[in-house]
Write a protein that holds these residues in place. Structure first.
Motif, PDB file in Angstrom:
ATOM      1  N   SER A   1      34.004  71.739   6.925  1.00  0.00           N
ATOM      2  CA  SER A   1      34.328  73.095   7.361  1.00  0.00           C
ATOM      3  C   SER A   1      33.156  74.035   7.105  1.00  0.00           C
ATOM      4  CB  SER A   1      35.586  73.583   6.661  1.00  0.00           C
ATOM      5  OG  SER A   1      35.335  73.760   5.303  1.00  0.00           O
ATOM      6  N   SER A   2      32.325  73.735   6.109  1.00  0.00           N
ATOM      7  CA  SER A   2      31.151  74.577   5.924  1.00  0.00           C
ATOM      8  C   SER A   2      30.160  74.372   7.063  1.00  0.00           C
ATOM      9  CB  SER A   2      30.500  74.283   4.579  1.00  0.00           C
ATOM     10  OG  SER A   2      29.995  72.993   4.564  1.00  0.00           O
ATOM     11  N   VAL A   3      30.066  73.124   7.564  1.00  0.00           N
ATOM     12  CA  VAL A   3      29.224  72.885   8.742  1.00  0.00           C
ATOM     13  C   VAL A   3      29.779  73.636   9.947  1.00  0.00           C
ATOM     14  CG1 VAL A   3      28.294  71.109  10.251  1.00  0.00           C
ATOM     15  CG2 VAL A   3      28.537  70.663   7.831  1.00  0.00           C
ATOM     16  N   LEU A   4      31.129  73.632  10.053  1.00  0.00           N
ATOM     17  CA  LEU A   4      31.780  74.364  11.148  1.00  0.00           C
ATOM     18  C   LEU A   4      31.444  75.851  11.076  1.00  0.00           C
ATOM     19  CD1 LEU A   4      34.002  74.330  13.428  1.00  0.00           C
ATOM     20  CD2 LEU A   4      35.559  75.012  11.653  1.00  0.00           C
ATOM     21  N   PHE A   5      31.481  76.396   9.864  1.00  0.00           N
ATOM     22  CA  PHE A   5      31.154  77.817   9.715  1.00  0.00           C
ATOM     23  C   PHE A   5      29.708  78.097  10.080  1.00  0.00           C
ATOM     24  CE2 PHE A   5      34.910  78.727   6.999  1.00  0.00           C
ATOM     25  CZ  PHE A   5      35.343  79.778   7.759  1.00  0.00           C
ATOM     26  N   LEU A   6      28.810  77.182   9.673  1.00  0.00           N
ATOM     27  CA  LEU A   6      27.402  77.375  10.005  1.00  0.00           C
ATOM     28  C   LEU A   6      27.208  77.397  11.509  1.00  0.00           C
ATOM     29  CD1 LEU A   6      24.607  77.657   8.756  1.00  0.00           C
ATOM     30  CD2 LEU A   6      24.336  75.211   9.038  1.00  0.00           C
ATOM     31  N   SER A   7      27.874  76.439  12.213  1.00  0.00           N
ATOM     32  CA  SER A   7      27.729  76.414  13.664  1.00  0.00           C
ATOM     33  C   SER A   7      28.386  77.632  14.294  1.00  0.00           C
ATOM     34  CB  SER A   7      28.309  75.133  14.238  1.00  0.00           C
ATOM     35  OG  SER A   7      29.644  75.011  13.871  1.00  0.00           O
ATOM     36  N   ALA A   8      29.478  78.140  13.685  1.00  0.00           N
ATOM     37  CA  ALA A   8      30.106  79.353  14.221  1.00  0.00           C
ATOM     38  C   ALA A   8      29.176  80.548  14.070  1.00  0.00           C
ATOM     39  CB  ALA A   8      31.428  79.607  13.500  1.00  0.00           C
ATOM     40  N   ILE A   9      28.486  80.628  12.916  1.00  0.00           N
ATOM     41  CA  ILE A   9      27.541  81.738  12.724  1.00  0.00           C
ATOM     42  C   ILE A   9      26.436  81.675  13.766  1.00  0.00           C
ATOM     43  CG2 ILE A   9      25.813  82.668  11.153  1.00  0.00           C
ATOM     44  CD1 ILE A   9      27.527  81.689   8.860  1.00  0.00           C
ATOM     45  N   VAL A  10      25.852  80.468  13.943  1.00  0.00           N
ATOM     46  CA  VAL A  10      24.754  80.322  14.904  1.00  0.00           C
ATOM     47  C   VAL A  10      25.246  80.642  16.313  1.00  0.00           C
ATOM     48  CG1 VAL A  10      23.167  78.673  15.920  1.00  0.00           C
ATOM     49  CG2 VAL A  10      23.533  78.672  13.478  1.00  0.00           C
ATOM     50  N   GLY A  11      26.430  80.124  16.657  1.00  0.00           N
ATOM     51  CA  GLY A  11      26.982  80.381  17.984  1.00  0.00           C
ATOM     52  C   GLY A  11      27.238  81.853  18.225  1.00  0.00           C
ATOM     53  N   THR A  12      27.791  82.536  17.222  1.00  0.00           N
ATOM     54  CA  THR A  12      28.060  83.964  17.389  1.00  0.00           C
ATOM     55  C   THR A  12      26.788  84.753  17.606  1.00  0.00           C
ATOM     56  OG1 THR A  12      29.904  83.660  15.899  1.00  0.00           O
ATOM     57  CG2 THR A  12      29.247  85.905  16.354  1.00  0.00           C
TER      58      THR A  12
ATOM     59  N   VAL B   1      23.900  83.615  18.753  1.00  0.00           N
ATOM     60  CA  VAL B   1      23.273  83.266  20.032  1.00  0.00           C
ATOM     61  C   VAL B   1      24.019  83.918  21.182  1.00  0.00           C
ATOM     62  CG1 VAL B   1      22.878  81.343  21.615  1.00  0.00           C
ATOM     63  CG2 VAL B   1      22.227  81.137  19.244  1.00  0.00           C
ATOM     64  N   ILE B   2      25.361  83.881  21.138  1.00  0.00           N
ATOM     65  CA  ILE B   2      26.138  84.471  22.241  1.00  0.00           C
ATOM     66  C   ILE B   2      26.020  85.983  22.226  1.00  0.00           C
ATOM     67  CG2 ILE B   2      28.476  84.766  23.141  1.00  0.00           C
ATOM     68  CD1 ILE B   2      29.117  82.026  22.129  1.00  0.00           C
ATOM     69  N   GLY B   3      26.040  86.565  21.021  1.00  0.00           N
ATOM     70  CA  GLY B   3      26.140  88.017  20.950  1.00  0.00           C
ATOM     71  C   GLY B   3      24.834  88.756  21.052  1.00  0.00           C
ATOM     72  N   LYS B   4      23.707  88.078  21.026  1.00  0.00           N
ATOM     73  CA  LYS B   4      22.469  88.832  21.012  1.00  0.00           C
ATOM     74  C   LYS B   4      22.148  89.393  22.393  1.00  0.00           C
ATOM     75  CE  LYS B   4      18.613  85.603  21.640  1.00  0.00           C
ATOM     76  NZ  LYS B   4      19.178  84.412  22.231  1.00  0.00           N
ATOM     77  N   LYS B   5      21.478  90.515  22.388  1.00  0.00           N
ATOM     78  CA  LYS B   5      21.196  91.215  23.643  1.00  0.00           C
ATOM     79  C   LYS B   5      20.150  90.482  24.445  1.00  0.00           C
ATOM     80  CE  LYS B   5      21.962  96.101  24.118  1.00  0.00           C
ATOM     81  NZ  LYS B   5      22.999  96.495  23.202  1.00  0.00           N
ATOM     82  N   GLY B   6      20.244  90.596  25.741  1.00  0.00           N
ATOM     83  CA  GLY B   6      19.253  89.972  26.615  1.00  0.00           C
ATOM     84  C   GLY B   6      19.496  88.490  26.752  1.00  0.00           C
ATOM     85  N   ASP B   7      18.853  87.867  27.726  1.00  0.00           N
ATOM     86  CA  ASP B   7      19.042  86.424  27.878  1.00  0.00           C
ATOM     87  C   ASP B   7      17.765  85.725  28.303  1.00  0.00           C
ATOM     88  OD1 ASP B   7      20.896  86.928  31.027  1.00  0.00           O
ATOM     89  OD2 ASP B   7      19.076  87.800  30.225  1.00  0.00           O
TER      90      ASP B   7
END
Lengths: 167, 111
Positions: free
Chosen positions: A148-159, A161-167
């Motif tokens: 679950s800590s790996v899951l949280f790490l991937s959730a942080i990275v995903g958030t 990457v998805i939420g940052k401005k510009g593409d």
């Protein structure tokens, strides 16, 4: 009727009423606040079942962290109630009807089962305390806990990457 | 308190969540209704764990039966927290692109 039963029915009414208010209130901010009330009622149920660890985790994680995140997003977007386009009246009736049908089907399927009148232990039993749950978590469930800590790490990275401005 | 009260309560909360998903169009409220359904399942898991504990503790006083159900609830909360963060990021991105959180505008993949 003892104090336990009074508390049970009070918390049940509170949970159901505020859950209905979540889906009926027009303003999203009011929906978020009613959902927090629902989570507190569910936490009250956990305390009544003597699952104090889960009650505290429910308040901290759901009512504390997740709902604050929801509130931030709702306020960030400046959502007004009149912006939401309404579904047609018949579509709403059909949605409520199918939800009610689901409820009736679940109840009808479970009504005659043999375990339906078994008792639930309220107010006592120490399996919900942190002593027992911590032991079980770190003896039998170490691998899922670490995963679950790996899951949280991937959730942080995903958030990020998805939420940052510009593409 | 017998288990059927908890089954009624949890299925009513779950159905309210389903009705919310079906009748609302705001993506955030749909997401909140999904959280409500997760919580209904959590409540039922805890109630069943205490029921299992009661039947097992009649035979053995020092039993730890029912612990697994509460651990499951804990892991459901963990996964829900991760899911909410990613889901809200997707909703924010959707709002940035089409300036609305109405799921009605999402009925096509490309525009």
């Amino acid at each position: 009727m003892g104090i336990t039963q009074i508390l049970f029915w009070f918390l049940t009414a509170l949970a159901l009423g505020s859950a209905l208010m979540v889906i009926f209130s027009k303003n999203p901010v009011h929906s978020v606040l009613w959902l927090i009330v629902t989570f507190f009622a569910i936490s009250g149920h956990y305390i009544l079942l003597n699952a104090q660890f889960l009650a505290i985790v429910n308040i901290i994680v759901y009512a504390g962290a997740i709902m604050v995140l929801f509130l931030f997003v709702v306020m960030l977007m400046n959502l007004n109630s009149e912006l939401e386009s309404q579904k047609g009246k018949w579509l709403k009736v059909a949605g409520a009807f199918s939800g009610g049908c689901l409820f009736i089907v679940i109840i009808a399927a479970l009504k005659d089962s043999a375990d339906m009148h078994q008792q639930v232990l309220l107010k006592s039993g120490d399996i919900g305390l942190i002593h027992n749950l911590g032991k079980a978590l770190f003896e039998n469930y170490v691998v899922p806990f670490e995963l679950s800590s790996v899951l949280f790490l991937s959730a942080i990275v995903g958030t990020v990457v998805i939420g940052k401005k510009g593409d | 308190m017998s288990i059927n009260n908890y089954i009624f309560l949890a299925s009513a909360l779950f159905s309210i969540g389903v009705i919310g998903v079906l009748t609302r169009r705001n993506a955030i409220i749909i997401f909140m209704c999904v959280e409500l359904m997760l919580n209904a399942v959590n409540l039922l898991l805890v109630a069943f764990s205490k029921m299992h504990y009661l039947t097992a503790s009649v035979i053995d006083h020092t039993t730890k039966a029912g612990t697994d159900g509460q651990i499951f609830v804990f892991f459901i909360m963990v996964v829900a927290a991760a899911e909410v963060s990613v889901g809200l990021a997707i909703i924010v991105m959707m709002y940035r692109n089409i300036h609305s959180v109405d799921v009605n505008f999402l009925n096509r993949l490309k525009h």
